[in-house]
Design a protein around this motif. Structure first.
Motif, PDB file in Angstrom:
ATOM      1  N   UNK A  20     -42.947 -91.344 -63.535  1.00 56.57           N
ATOM      2  CA  UNK A  20     -42.029 -90.158 -63.691  1.00 56.57           C
ATOM      3  C   UNK A  20     -41.556 -89.690 -62.420  1.00 56.57           C
ATOM      4  N   UNK A  21     -40.494 -90.199 -61.795  1.00 49.48           N
ATOM      5  CA  UNK A  21     -40.081 -89.873 -60.536  1.00 49.48           C
ATOM      6  C   UNK A  21     -40.484 -91.089 -59.484  1.00 49.48           C
ATOM      7  N   UNK A  22     -40.451 -90.346 -58.248  1.00 48.73           N
ATOM      8  CA  UNK A  22     -40.629 -90.948 -56.852  1.00 48.73           C
ATOM      9  C   UNK A  22     -41.543 -90.474 -56.058  1.00 48.73           C
ATOM     10  N   UNK A  79     -32.014 -88.683 -49.289  1.00 47.33           N
ATOM     11  CA  UNK A  79     -31.673 -88.377 -50.842  1.00 47.33           C
ATOM     12  C   UNK A  79     -30.579 -89.433 -51.375  1.00 47.33           C
ATOM     13  N   UNK A  80     -29.589 -89.790 -50.386  1.00 48.46           N
ATOM     14  CA  UNK A  80     -28.827 -90.992 -50.951  1.00 48.46           C
ATOM     15  C   UNK A  80     -29.337 -92.225 -51.196  1.00 48.46           C
ATOM     16  N   UNK A 117     -29.194 -93.878 -54.909  1.00 46.94           N
ATOM     17  CA  UNK A 117     -28.877 -95.388 -55.124  1.00 46.94           C
ATOM     18  C   UNK A 117     -30.046 -96.146 -56.142  1.00 46.94           C
ATOM     19  N   UNK A 118     -31.264 -95.317 -56.218  1.00 46.75           N
ATOM     20  CA  UNK A 118     -32.163 -96.211 -56.990  1.00 46.75           C
ATOM     21  C   UNK A 118     -32.296 -95.332 -58.390  1.00 46.75           C
ATOM     22  N   UNK A 119     -31.425 -94.406 -58.446  1.00 48.11           N
ATOM     23  CA  UNK A 119     -31.303 -93.760 -59.933  1.00 48.11           C
ATOM     24  C   UNK A 119     -32.338 -92.404 -59.934  1.00 48.11           C
ATOM     25  N   UNK A 125     -36.335 -85.669 -58.775  1.00 50.03           N
ATOM     26  CA  UNK A 125     -37.038 -86.672 -59.258  1.00 50.03           C
ATOM     27  C   UNK A 125     -38.321 -87.065 -58.171  1.00 50.03           C
ATOM     28  N   UNK A 126     -37.875 -86.385 -57.008  1.00 50.36           N
ATOM     29  CA  UNK A 126     -39.015 -86.737 -55.722  1.00 50.36           C
ATOM     30  C   UNK A 126     -40.281 -85.594 -56.152  1.00 50.36           C
TER      31      UNK A 126
END
Length: 230
Positions: free
Chosen positions: A27-29, A44-45, A49-51, A56-57
């Motif tokens: 769940x997230x990154x 952040x960009x 790009x990874x959705x 989500x961080x």
């Protein structure tokens, strides 16, 4: 910024000088290191790009207290709500409550350090939400194990993901022309031990603070390099 997929769940974010790694969680990154101050928008960009949206961080893990590795951490934490994690001995530098220890430079390192260090902008201090010690684990869907590898800085850490065979070395190991211990160290005498500690791990993929990752057979490559150390 160049984005390179390293494994199914790991991407290298290369800023030209220095790099960070994005790790997809269930769940997230998570992020390992945060680049120079001012790189937050590019990071952040890249996550977008990874959705991934800002929220989500989840985690920002700082491998050590050098400003080219935590420069954007404060801005990223403010934008995303992610928690910041770092080695316990480096946390006071990162949060601004202690000065950065000076490295003990070999003669050949002095001109490199004098050329490189002024180029890196100051790193805004950031609160460290969790101080990490040797043997701590992070639940990233699979277990990420913290390894204290002092030498480059007093609180340098590596992260080992045994299930997927991935190792994040920070600046304790570099892959610049060849595998070598990092430079600009506060305790140069401990760097060979830090290298050998990581070379002894079961690793398929190694991700470095400087230099290209090794995506296959990293453990064997690290052990061969460790055998050549004095």
């Amino acid at each position: 910024m160049k984005i390179t997929q390293v494994t199914d769940a790991v991407w290298m974010l290369n800023f030209g000088v220095g790099q960070a790694y994005a790790i997809r969680l269930p769940e997230g990154f998570a992020l390992v290191d945060a680049g120079w101050a001012g790189h937050e928008r590019r990071i952040l960009d890249a996550l977008a790009g990874l959705g991934a949206g800002p929220r989500d961080l989840r985690d920002i893990v700082i491998t050590h207290c050098h400003k080219d590795h935590y420069g954007s951490a404060a801005a990223l934490a403010a934008a995303t709500g992610a928690r910041v994690l770092a080695g316990a001995a480096d946390a006071p530098v990162i949060d601004g409550s202690a000065p950065l220890p000076e490295p003990k430079l070999a003669d050949w390192e002095v001109p490199l350090y004098e050329a490189h260090s002024p180029q890196v902008p100051p790193a805004p201090p950031v609160r460290v939400d969790r101080e990490l010690t040797d043997g701590d684990t992070l639940d990233w869907g699979e277990q990420a194990r913290v390894i204290h590898v002092p030498g480059h800085t007093y609180g340098s850490i590596a992260l080992h993901l045994p299930a997927s065979g991935v190792l994040f070395t920070g600046d304790t190991i570099a892959n610049v022309q060849y595998l070598m211990p990092g430079v600009f160290n506060v305790e140069p005498e401990r760097m060979a031990a830090a290298f050998r500690t990581q070379a002894a791990l079961d690793v398929e993929t190694a991700c470095f603070g400087h230099g290209d990752p090794i995506t296959s057979g990293a453990g064997a490559a690290l052990r061969a390099a460790a055998d050549r150390l004095p």
